[in-house]
Design a protein around this motif. Sequence first.
Motif, PDB file in Angstrom:
ATOM      1  N   GLN A 244     -82.127  66.877 -47.005  1.00  0.00           N
ATOM      2  CA  GLN A 244     -82.832  65.783 -46.307  1.00  0.00           C
ATOM      3  C   GLN A 244     -82.689  65.933 -44.786  1.00  0.00           C
ATOM      4  OE1 GLN A 244     -84.365  63.347 -48.105  1.00  0.00           O
ATOM      5  NE2 GLN A 244     -83.024  62.520 -49.675  1.00  0.00           N
ATOM      6  N   LEU A 245     -81.441  66.232 -44.356  1.00  0.00           N
ATOM      7  CA  LEU A 245     -81.164  66.351 -42.916  1.00  0.00           C
ATOM      8  C   LEU A 245     -81.947  67.509 -42.314  1.00  0.00           C
ATOM      9  CD1 LEU A 245     -79.494  65.292 -40.515  1.00  0.00           C
ATOM     10  CD2 LEU A 245     -77.653  66.832 -41.194  1.00  0.00           C
ATOM     11  N   SER A 246     -81.969  68.646 -43.011  1.00  0.00           N
ATOM     12  CA  SER A 246     -82.683  69.823 -42.529  1.00  0.00           C
ATOM     13  C   SER A 246     -84.177  69.514 -42.359  1.00  0.00           C
ATOM     14  CB  SER A 246     -82.481  70.970 -43.524  1.00  0.00           C
ATOM     15  OG  SER A 246     -83.030  72.157 -43.010  1.00  0.00           O
ATOM     16  N   ASN A 247     -84.713  68.750 -43.316  1.00  0.00           N
ATOM     17  CA  ASN A 247     -86.111  68.326 -43.279  1.00  0.00           C
ATOM     18  C   ASN A 247     -86.414  67.437 -42.082  1.00  0.00           C
ATOM     19  OD1 ASN A 247     -88.521  68.611 -44.660  1.00  0.00           O
ATOM     20  ND2 ASN A 247     -87.542  68.071 -46.604  1.00  0.00           N
ATOM     21  N   VAL A 248     -85.533  66.458 -41.875  1.00  0.00           N
ATOM     22  CA  VAL A 248     -85.709  65.495 -40.771  1.00  0.00           C
ATOM     23  C   VAL A 248     -85.681  66.237 -39.432  1.00  0.00           C
ATOM     24  CG1 VAL A 248     -84.614  63.564 -39.548  1.00  0.00           C
ATOM     25  CG2 VAL A 248     -84.803  63.497 -42.028  1.00  0.00           C
ATOM     26  N   VAL A 249     -84.764  67.206 -39.315  1.00  0.00           N
ATOM     27  CA  VAL A 249     -84.644  67.962 -38.061  1.00  0.00           C
ATOM     28  C   VAL A 249     -85.900  68.806 -37.837  1.00  0.00           C
ATOM     29  CG1 VAL A 249     -83.329  69.745 -36.830  1.00  0.00           C
ATOM     30  CG2 VAL A 249     -82.111  67.951 -38.063  1.00  0.00           C
ATOM     31  N   LEU A 250     -86.394  69.451 -38.887  1.00  0.00           N
ATOM     32  CA  LEU A 250     -87.603  70.272 -38.753  1.00  0.00           C
ATOM     33  C   LEU A 250     -88.797  69.407 -38.336  1.00  0.00           C
ATOM     34  CD1 LEU A 250     -88.926  73.068 -39.035  1.00  0.00           C
ATOM     35  CD2 LEU A 250     -89.363  72.540 -41.430  1.00  0.00           C
ATOM     36  N   ILE A 257     -85.793  73.779 -31.920  1.00  0.00           N
ATOM     37  CA  ILE A 257     -85.712  74.925 -32.843  1.00  0.00           C
ATOM     38  C   ILE A 257     -86.596  76.037 -32.282  1.00  0.00           C
ATOM     39  CG2 ILE A 257     -86.115  75.729 -35.200  1.00  0.00           C
ATOM     40  CD1 ILE A 257     -86.051  72.748 -36.086  1.00  0.00           C
ATOM     41  N   PRO A 258     -86.033  77.206 -31.967  1.00  0.00           N
ATOM     42  CA  PRO A 258     -86.884  78.301 -31.464  1.00  0.00           C
ATOM     43  C   PRO A 258     -88.059  78.538 -32.417  1.00  0.00           C
ATOM     44  CG  PRO A 258     -84.560  78.903 -31.328  1.00  0.00           C
ATOM     45  CD  PRO A 258     -84.615  77.604 -32.066  1.00  0.00           C
ATOM     46  N   ALA A 259     -89.261  78.694 -31.846  1.00  0.00           N
ATOM     47  CA  ALA A 259     -90.512  78.743 -32.630  1.00  0.00           C
ATOM     48  C   ALA A 259     -90.470  79.735 -33.782  1.00  0.00           C
ATOM     49  CB  ALA A 259     -91.677  79.054 -31.698  1.00  0.00           C
ATOM     50  N   GLU A 260     -89.869  80.906 -33.547  1.00  0.00           N
ATOM     51  CA  GLU A 260     -89.897  81.929 -34.608  1.00  0.00           C
ATOM     52  C   GLU A 260     -88.993  81.579 -35.786  1.00  0.00           C
ATOM     53  OE1 GLU A 260     -87.721  83.849 -31.066  1.00  0.00           O
ATOM     54  OE2 GLU A 260     -89.094  82.204 -31.451  1.00  0.00           O
ATOM     55  N   PHE A 261     -88.243  80.474 -35.682  1.00  0.00           N
ATOM     56  CA  PHE A 261     -87.371  80.070 -36.795  1.00  0.00           C
ATOM     57  C   PHE A 261     -87.942  78.907 -37.607  1.00  0.00           C
ATOM     58  CE2 PHE A 261     -84.598  82.624 -34.250  1.00  0.00           C
ATOM     59  CZ  PHE A 261     -83.823  83.281 -35.194  1.00  0.00           C
ATOM     60  N   TYR A 274     -80.826  78.168 -48.843  1.00  0.00           N
ATOM     61  CA  TYR A 274     -79.970  77.795 -47.699  1.00  0.00           C
ATOM     62  C   TYR A 274     -80.633  76.625 -46.991  1.00  0.00           C
ATOM     63  CZ  TYR A 274     -83.650  80.383 -45.316  1.00  0.00           C
ATOM     64  OH  TYR A 274     -84.897  80.801 -44.872  1.00  0.00           O
ATOM     65  N   TYR A 275     -79.858  75.881 -46.222  1.00  0.00           N
ATOM     66  CA  TYR A 275     -80.432  74.821 -45.376  1.00  0.00           C
ATOM     67  C   TYR A 275     -79.941  75.049 -43.958  1.00  0.00           C
ATOM     68  CZ  TYR A 275     -81.122  72.605 -49.937  1.00  0.00           C
ATOM     69  OH  TYR A 275     -81.480  72.351 -51.240  1.00  0.00           O
ATOM     70  N   LEU A 276     -80.866  74.948 -43.010  1.00  0.00           N
ATOM     71  CA  LEU A 276     -80.501  75.160 -41.608  1.00  0.00           C
ATOM     72  C   LEU A 276     -80.426  73.840 -40.860  1.00  0.00           C
ATOM     73  CD1 LEU A 276     -82.757  78.264 -40.793  1.00  0.00           C
ATOM     74  CD2 LEU A 276     -80.378  78.245 -41.566  1.00  0.00           C
ATOM     75  N   LYS A 277     -79.588  73.805 -39.833  1.00  0.00           N
ATOM     76  CA  LYS A 277     -79.528  72.639 -38.950  1.00  0.00           C
ATOM     77  C   LYS A 277     -79.156  73.110 -37.549  1.00  0.00           C
ATOM     78  CE  LYS A 277     -76.048  69.746 -39.212  1.00  0.00           C
ATOM     79  NZ  LYS A 277     -75.408  70.033 -37.931  1.00  0.00           N
ATOM     80  N   LEU A 278     -79.274  72.216 -36.591  1.00  0.00           N
ATOM     81  CA  LEU A 278     -78.947  72.576 -35.207  1.00  0.00           C
ATOM     82  C   LEU A 278     -77.442  72.782 -35.068  1.00  0.00           C
ATOM     83  CD1 LEU A 278     -81.149  69.976 -33.277  1.00  0.00           C
ATOM     84  CD2 LEU A 278     -81.633  72.409 -33.573  1.00  0.00           C
ATOM     85  N   CYS A 279     -77.088  73.722 -34.206  1.00  0.00           N
ATOM     86  CA  CYS A 279     -75.688  73.935 -33.855  1.00  0.00           C
ATOM     87  C   CYS A 279     -75.586  73.590 -32.376  1.00  0.00           C
ATOM     88  CB  CYS A 279     -75.314  75.389 -34.088  1.00  0.00           C
ATOM     89  SG  CYS A 279     -73.610  75.777 -33.676  1.00  0.00           S
ATOM     90  N   GLY A 280     -75.007  72.430 -32.063  1.00  0.00           N
ATOM     91  CA  GLY A 280     -75.023  71.986 -30.667  1.00  0.00           C
ATOM     92  C   GLY A 280     -76.410  71.466 -30.328  1.00  0.00           C
ATOM     93  N   SER A 281     -76.844  71.727 -29.100  1.00  0.00           N
ATOM     94  CA  SER A 281     -78.102  71.106 -28.652  1.00  0.00           C
ATOM     95  C   SER A 281     -79.348  71.875 -29.078  1.00  0.00           C
ATOM     96  CB  SER A 281     -78.086  70.976 -27.132  1.00  0.00           C
ATOM     97  OG  SER A 281     -77.874  72.253 -26.565  1.00  0.00           O
ATOM     98  N   GLY A 282     -79.167  73.083 -29.625  1.00  0.00           N
ATOM     99  CA  GLY A 282     -80.334  73.861 -30.039  1.00  0.00           C
ATOM    100  C   GLY A 282     -81.000  74.553 -28.853  1.00  0.00           C
ATOM    101  N   GLY A 283     -82.273  74.911 -29.047  1.00  0.00           N
ATOM    102  CA  GLY A 283     -83.000  75.596 -27.973  1.00  0.00           C
ATOM    103  C   GLY A 283     -82.690  77.084 -27.930  1.00  0.00           C
ATOM    104  N   GLY A 284     -81.916  77.555 -28.891  1.00  0.00           N
ATOM    105  CA  GLY A 284     -81.477  78.950 -28.898  1.00  0.00           C
ATOM    106  C   GLY A 284     -80.044  78.997 -29.392  1.00  0.00           C
ATOM    107  N   GLY A 285     -79.327  80.052 -29.015  1.00  0.00           N
ATOM    108  CA  GLY A 285     -77.937  80.181 -29.452  1.00  0.00           C
ATOM    109  C   GLY A 285     -77.845  80.312 -30.962  1.00  0.00           C
ATOM    110  N   TYR A 286     -76.820  79.713 -31.528  1.00  0.00           N
ATOM    111  CA  TYR A 286     -76.664  79.779 -32.977  1.00  0.00           C
ATOM    112  C   TYR A 286     -77.409  78.649 -33.667  1.00  0.00           C
ATOM    113  CZ  TYR A 286     -72.917  83.212 -32.503  1.00  0.00           C
ATOM    114  OH  TYR A 286     -72.198  84.344 -32.228  1.00  0.00           O
TER     115      TYR A 286
END
Length: 312
Positions: A244-250, A257-261, A274-286
């Motif tokens: 649910q959280l991954s969906n809300v973030v997307l 979230i970098p466009a290519e992801f 797998y489910y992805l979520k932001l690590c820190g503020s996002g915009g890149g990085g991990y």
Amino acid sequence: MKGPLFYSKILLFGEYGIIKDSKGLSIPYNFFKGALKTSKNLSEIAKKSNESLRAFAVYLEKMQLENPELVSFDFESLKKDVANGMYFDSSIPQGYGVGSSGALVAAIYDKYAVEKITVLENLTREKLLTLKAIFGAMESFFHGKSSGLDPLNSYLSLPILINSKDNIESTSIPSQNLEGTGAVFLLDSGIIGETAPMVQIFMEQMKQDGFRNMLKDQFIKHTDACVEDFISGNMKSLFGNLKQLSNVVLDNFKPMIPAEFHKLWKNGIETNDYYLKLCGSGGGGYILGFTQDINKAKKALQGYNLEVVYNF
């Protein structure tokens, strides 16, 4: 001279939400670390770090003048060490959401704060909040606005549970099961992210009613549930809430979230690999990932750089 080591951190849950009083859970990540060192022959990187420390010392003096009750530093030693070529020697990647500035802040506080609160004391909620306030003020030099959580995590090297802005505690998390197929992992986006612009976007979005309601009714609700599930080791429920959280973030945090992801993110939700979520503020990085089967996730994310940080 070589200072003690300070580790990076991973905010498992609570990015952005903790600004608005969601729960959060932050854990130390010992793979990356940094320490204060001094050298007469500085490399280019060390030179940059030394210049940054010089500017940081000026900022801290101003901070102490404006708020003398909060904290005081031994500026004589700090300036002398900076003049002698002190720098922060760190393997923590900058702009990756794993707390590079947090570790530096913790190291400076540890070495130069007068009457510092130490890890060996009985860490009451009061002391934790005081440390968080000090670190928030210090780290604002790097980010414009900081919660103080990254340096707190780095300084204490303990998992920290955020119940709300004024209620934080050190906590324990279920011990790792190194044989387990479930995993938390870091996915390298290959892009350096900057915190300040991302926070700016978030603050702009917060001016809209719809976004504020989504944050309260969906994002914070699922974040809080994930924190409770993770700490209590309820993995079945955790993955339901993570989806649910991954969906809300997307749906609502696309600029972070970098466009290519975007496609990869959606793919995880659709396949449940797998489910992805932001690590820190996002915009890149991990990008942070969770999976119940690390082999499936590795196969689905072939070609991407994946780092397992926790097994269960």
